[in-house]
Design an enzyme around this catalytic site. Structure first.
Site, PDB file in Angstrom:
ATOM      1  N   ASP A 144     -13.606 -49.937  26.721  1.00 26.85           N
ATOM      2  CA  ASP A 144     -12.537 -49.291  25.950  1.00 26.85           C
ATOM      3  C   ASP A 144     -12.843 -49.405  24.455  1.00 26.85           C
ATOM      4  O   ASP A 144     -13.588 -50.292  24.028  1.00 26.85           O
ATOM      5  CB  ASP A 144     -11.193 -50.004  26.189  1.00 26.85           C
ATOM      6  CG  ASP A 144     -10.585 -49.692  27.557  1.00 26.85           C
ATOM      7  OD1 ASP A 144     -11.078 -48.795  28.252  1.00 26.85           O
ATOM      8  OD2 ASP A 144      -9.598 -50.370  27.910  1.00 26.85           O
ATOM      9  N   MET A 145     -12.216 -48.522  23.662  1.00 24.42           N
ATOM     10  CA  MET A 145     -12.372 -48.630  22.207  1.00 24.42           C
ATOM     11  C   MET A 145     -11.064 -49.119  21.597  1.00 24.42           C
ATOM     12  O   MET A 145     -10.001 -48.593  21.915  1.00 24.42           O
ATOM     13  CB  MET A 145     -12.757 -47.266  21.616  1.00 24.42           C
ATOM     14  CG  MET A 145     -13.169 -47.332  20.166  1.00 24.42           C
ATOM     15  SD  MET A 145     -14.548 -48.455  19.841  1.00 24.42           S
ATOM     16  CE  MET A 145     -15.969 -47.436  20.286  1.00 24.42           C
ATOM     17  N   LYS A 148      -7.732 -39.302  22.328  1.00 22.29           N
ATOM     18  CA  LYS A 148      -7.302 -39.074  20.942  1.00 22.29           C
ATOM     19  C   LYS A 148      -7.407 -40.357  20.127  1.00 22.29           C
ATOM     20  O   LYS A 148      -7.782 -40.343  18.961  1.00 22.29           O
ATOM     21  CB  LYS A 148      -5.844 -38.602  20.920  1.00 22.29           C
ATOM     22  CG  LYS A 148      -5.650 -37.163  21.307  1.00 22.29           C
ATOM     23  CD  LYS A 148      -4.187 -36.786  21.137  1.00 22.29           C
ATOM     24  CE  LYS A 148      -3.923 -35.364  21.574  1.00 22.29           C
ATOM     25  NZ  LYS A 148      -2.480 -35.064  21.591  1.00 22.29           N
ATOM     26  N   GLY A 149      -7.018 -41.482  20.730  1.00 24.65           N
ATOM     27  CA  GLY A 149      -6.974 -42.767  20.018  1.00 24.65           C
ATOM     28  C   GLY A 149      -5.522 -43.186  19.837  1.00 24.65           C
ATOM     29  O   GLY A 149      -4.663 -42.355  19.536  1.00 24.65           O
ATOM     30  N   ARG A 198     -15.923 -41.652  27.634  1.00 23.35           N
ATOM     31  CA  ARG A 198     -14.519 -41.244  27.788  1.00 23.35           C
ATOM     32  C   ARG A 198     -14.045 -40.782  26.415  1.00 23.35           C
ATOM     33  O   ARG A 198     -14.213 -41.507  25.423  1.00 23.35           O
ATOM     34  CB  ARG A 198     -13.648 -42.413  28.245  1.00 23.35           C
ATOM     35  CG  ARG A 198     -12.152 -42.038  28.234  1.00 23.35           C
ATOM     36  CD  ARG A 198     -11.232 -43.249  28.275  1.00 23.35           C
ATOM     37  NE  ARG A 198     -11.372 -44.016  29.482  1.00 23.35           N
ATOM     38  CZ  ARG A 198     -11.132 -45.334  29.549  1.00 23.35           C
ATOM     39  NH1 ARG A 198     -10.768 -46.010  28.479  1.00 23.35           N
ATOM     40  NH2 ARG A 198     -11.273 -45.964  30.683  1.00 23.35           N
ATOM     41  N   LYS A 234     -11.858 -54.506  27.522  1.00 24.68           N
ATOM     42  CA  LYS A 234     -11.665 -54.540  26.067  1.00 24.68           C
ATOM     43  C   LYS A 234     -12.523 -55.683  25.519  1.00 24.68           C
ATOM     44  O   LYS A 234     -12.375 -56.825  25.952  1.00 24.68           O
ATOM     45  CB  LYS A 234     -10.194 -54.769  25.723  1.00 24.68           C
ATOM     46  CG  LYS A 234      -9.362 -53.524  25.914  1.00 24.68           C
ATOM     47  CD  LYS A 234      -8.018 -53.619  25.257  1.00 24.68           C
ATOM     48  CE  LYS A 234      -7.246 -52.320  25.356  1.00 24.68           C
ATOM     49  NZ  LYS A 234      -7.377 -51.560  26.606  1.00 24.68           N
ATOM     50  N   THR A 238      -6.730 -37.295  28.570  1.00 25.59           N
ATOM     51  CA  THR A 238      -5.603 -36.743  27.800  1.00 25.59           C
ATOM     52  C   THR A 238      -4.517 -36.256  28.750  1.00 25.59           C
ATOM     53  O   THR A 238      -4.799 -35.910  29.898  1.00 25.59           O
ATOM     54  CB  THR A 238      -6.067 -35.573  26.904  1.00 25.59           C
ATOM     55  OG1 THR A 238      -4.952 -35.111  26.140  1.00 25.59           O
ATOM     56  CG2 THR A 238      -6.644 -34.406  27.691  1.00 25.59           C
TER      57      THR A 238
HETATM   58  C1  FAD Z   1      -7.580 -42.893  30.774  1.00 26.78           C
HETATM   59  C2  FAD Z   1      -7.243 -43.179  29.345  1.00 26.78           C
HETATM   60  C3  FAD Z   1      -7.909 -44.168  28.682  1.00 26.78           C
HETATM   61  C4  FAD Z   1      -7.633 -44.423  27.327  1.00 26.78           C
HETATM   62  N1  FAD Z   1      -8.401 -45.340  26.646  1.00 26.78           N
HETATM   63  C5  FAD Z   1      -8.200 -45.489  25.320  1.00 26.78           C
HETATM   64  C6  FAD Z   1      -9.054 -46.324  24.543  1.00 26.78           C
HETATM   65  O1  FAD Z   1      -9.997 -46.947  25.039  1.00 26.78           O
HETATM   66  N2  FAD Z   1      -8.789 -46.438  23.206  1.00 26.78           N
HETATM   67  C7  FAD Z   1      -7.761 -45.756  22.602  1.00 26.78           C
HETATM   68  O2  FAD Z   1      -7.586 -45.877  21.384  1.00 26.78           O
HETATM   69  N3  FAD Z   1      -6.937 -44.962  23.335  1.00 26.78           N
HETATM   70  C8  FAD Z   1      -7.135 -44.822  24.658  1.00 26.78           C
HETATM   71  N4  FAD Z   1      -6.313 -43.993  25.381  1.00 26.78           N
HETATM   72  C9  FAD Z   1      -5.044 -43.507  24.770  1.00 26.78           C
HETATM   73  C10 FAD Z   1      -5.210 -42.189  24.081  1.00 26.78           C
HETATM   74  O3  FAD Z   1      -5.979 -42.388  22.907  1.00 26.78           O
HETATM   75  C11 FAD Z   1      -3.852 -41.610  23.681  1.00 26.78           C
HETATM   76  O4  FAD Z   1      -3.161 -42.507  22.918  1.00 26.78           O
HETATM   77  C12 FAD Z   1      -2.980 -41.213  24.846  1.00 26.78           C
HETATM   78  O5  FAD Z   1      -3.737 -40.744  25.916  1.00 26.78           O
HETATM   79  C13 FAD Z   1      -2.020 -40.112  24.433  1.00 26.78           C
HETATM   80  O6  FAD Z   1      -2.724 -38.994  23.956  1.00 26.78           O
HETATM   81  P1  FAD Z   1      -2.732 -37.582  24.686  1.00 26.78           P
HETATM   82  O7  FAD Z   1      -4.078 -36.982  24.527  1.00 26.78           O
HETATM   83  O8  FAD Z   1      -2.272 -37.745  26.078  1.00 26.78           O
HETATM   84  O9  FAD Z   1      -1.764 -36.705  23.793  1.00 26.78           O
HETATM   85  P2  FAD Z   1      -0.222 -36.883  23.404  1.00 26.78           P
HETATM   86  O10 FAD Z   1       0.068 -35.750  22.500  1.00 26.78           O
HETATM   87  O11 FAD Z   1       0.065 -38.250  22.907  1.00 26.78           O
HETATM   88  O12 FAD Z   1       0.526 -36.719  24.760  1.00 26.78           O
HETATM   89  C14 FAD Z   1       0.631 -35.459  25.417  1.00 26.78           C
HETATM   90  C15 FAD Z   1       1.858 -35.502  26.293  1.00 26.78           C
HETATM   91  O13 FAD Z   1       1.707 -36.498  27.311  1.00 26.78           O
HETATM   92  C16 FAD Z   1       2.913 -37.186  27.529  1.00 26.78           C
HETATM   93  N5  FAD Z   1       2.743 -38.609  27.182  1.00 26.78           N
HETATM   94  C17 FAD Z   1       1.744 -39.172  26.468  1.00 26.78           C
HETATM   95  N6  FAD Z   1       1.879 -40.497  26.416  1.00 26.78           N
HETATM   96  C18 FAD Z   1       3.003 -40.792  27.111  1.00 26.78           C
HETATM   97  C19 FAD Z   1       3.677 -42.000  27.444  1.00 26.78           C
HETATM   98  N7  FAD Z   1       3.223 -43.182  27.059  1.00 26.78           N
HETATM   99  N8  FAD Z   1       4.802 -41.919  28.199  1.00 26.78           N
HETATM  100  C20 FAD Z   1       5.275 -40.732  28.613  1.00 26.78           C
HETATM  101  N9  FAD Z   1       4.669 -39.548  28.341  1.00 26.78           N
HETATM  102  C21 FAD Z   1       3.560 -39.578  27.597  1.00 26.78           C
HETATM  103  C22 FAD Z   1       3.950 -36.489  26.681  1.00 26.78           C
HETATM  104  O14 FAD Z   1       4.510 -35.451  27.449  1.00 26.78           O
HETATM  105  C23 FAD Z   1       3.121 -35.921  25.550  1.00 26.78           C
HETATM  106  O15 FAD Z   1       3.748 -34.851  24.934  1.00 26.78           O
HETATM  107  C24 FAD Z   1      -6.609 -43.696  26.687  1.00 26.78           C
HETATM  108  C25 FAD Z   1      -5.938 -42.671  27.366  1.00 26.78           C
HETATM  109  C26 FAD Z   1      -6.249 -42.391  28.665  1.00 26.78           C
HETATM  110  C27 FAD Z   1      -5.550 -41.268  29.360  1.00 26.78           C
END
Ligand code: FAD
Length: 299
Positions: A125-126, A178-179, A175, A91, A217
């Protein structure tokens, strides 16, 4: 999320730290580098790669930023010594972005140079939108000198399509997530469907241009779309990878691995666990009630 969950999430920052620490345990590899390395070894045994994150962000002294830089170099040395299948995620606000951009860039370059010598890779990371331009600028400056660095793009930002078009033209390693930060509606898509649609649009642009994408995701809709795009484009597993967070949907992660996809798990460790843990708990659909009961001492 129902009204009750929204309320609990709003009160998470007021929740006692020990309660947060208890519920956030699955998301964190441990407090030390050795614990982080042990966690990576366990993931590697499941045919899963890792990206190690030294927890921390928003440092405001040069000494703290330098300490973070040195810890990142120790991580890279540990990966090499222990032959772990892991890269590192950084970060920029932990490396001094909010103190002085040039100083931050020098810190990143030092880490990327160490990684280059070790044959390893660094992901930037963003963070929130106030640092998007600076983060991209530092990324580009470092990428002009080194090829072992990649960036993150957030599908919820309206600007991301333009950013992605530039990155795709450069065949940057991206990478796509969603954010996670709470952003104003003027600059960010707010609806779940809108964000999913933008994610798919951006993923197609990147993969069609030949960029290597970390498809980050846990969302089943996005996972299905991504698998379809990868099939339609006849990509080999070496041209992309799925990425998930430690502690989130491990069973889904194992299914993807068993289907033959490459998988990398974001593996955070360190003593600065608080901000990261609150962000994870806010996203956990089943956590709000548990946290609430724990605060009130219910079983
Ligand atoms: C490898 C990786 C790196 C990332 N790096 C960044 C970054 O640099 N900057 C940034 O802004 N974001 C980052 N993120 C976070 C990302 O932006 C999302 O906030 C996060 O991944 C949840 O989004 P989703 O696509 O999984 O969808 P969601 O709709 O949030 O989740 C889908 C499903 O996954 C499960 N789930 C999700 N989160 C959780 C949790 N915490 N605990 C339990 N179950 C959960 C639930 O079942 C949910 O219904 C990163 C995510 C990943 C996987």
């Amino acid at each position: 999320m129902n009204l009750f969950d929204h309320l609990v999430v709003a009160f998470l920052p007021l929740t006692p730290k020990p309660v947060i620490a208890y519920f956030a345990k699955p998301y964190i590899a441990g407090a030390t580098l050795d614990e982080g390395a042990d966690c990576v070894r366990r993931l590697n045994a499941e045919n899963t790669m890792a990206t190690i994150d030294v927890l921390g962000e928003d440092v405001f002294t040069r000494d703290e930023a330098i300490a973070a830089r040195e810890e990142c170099k120790r991580v890279l040395a540990k990966i090499t010594q222990q032959k772990l299948d892991s890269n590192i995620s950084l970060k920029l606000t932990q490396l001094g972005l909010k103190i002085d951009k040039t100083f931050c860039q020098a810190n990143v370059e030092e880490i990327v140079a160490s990684a280059k010598t070790a044959g390893n890779f660094v992901r930037i990371d963003m963070e929130d939108h106030t640092v998007t331009d600076d983060t991209l600028e530092v990324f580009r400056a470092v990428k002009n000198k080194y090829d072992n660095v990649g960036i993150v793009i957030q599908a919820y930002l309206k600007r991301s399509e333009e950013d992605v078009r530039h990155l795709a033209a450069e065949r940057a390693n991206v990478r796509l997530c969603k954010g996670i930060y709470v952003e104003p509606a003027e600059i960010a898509f707010k609806g779940r469907r809108e964000v999913q649609q933008n994610y798919v649009r951006l993923l197609k642009i990147l993969l069609e241009a030949g960029s290597y994408v970390g498809i980050a995701t846990h969302d089943d809709i996005l996972l299905s779309s991504a698998r379809q795009i990868v099939m339609d484009l006849k990509l080999t597993p070496q041209q992309y990878e799925f990425q998930m967070l430690l502690g989130v949907r491990p069973e889904r992660r194992r299914e993807l691995v068993s289907e033959g996809h490459r998988m990398r798990v974001y593996t955070p460790y360190g003593s600065h666990w608080y901000a990261y843990s609150v962000r994870r708990l806010k996203e956990n659909p089943s956590m709000a009630g548990h946290v609430f009961k724990a605060i009130l001492g219910f079983k």
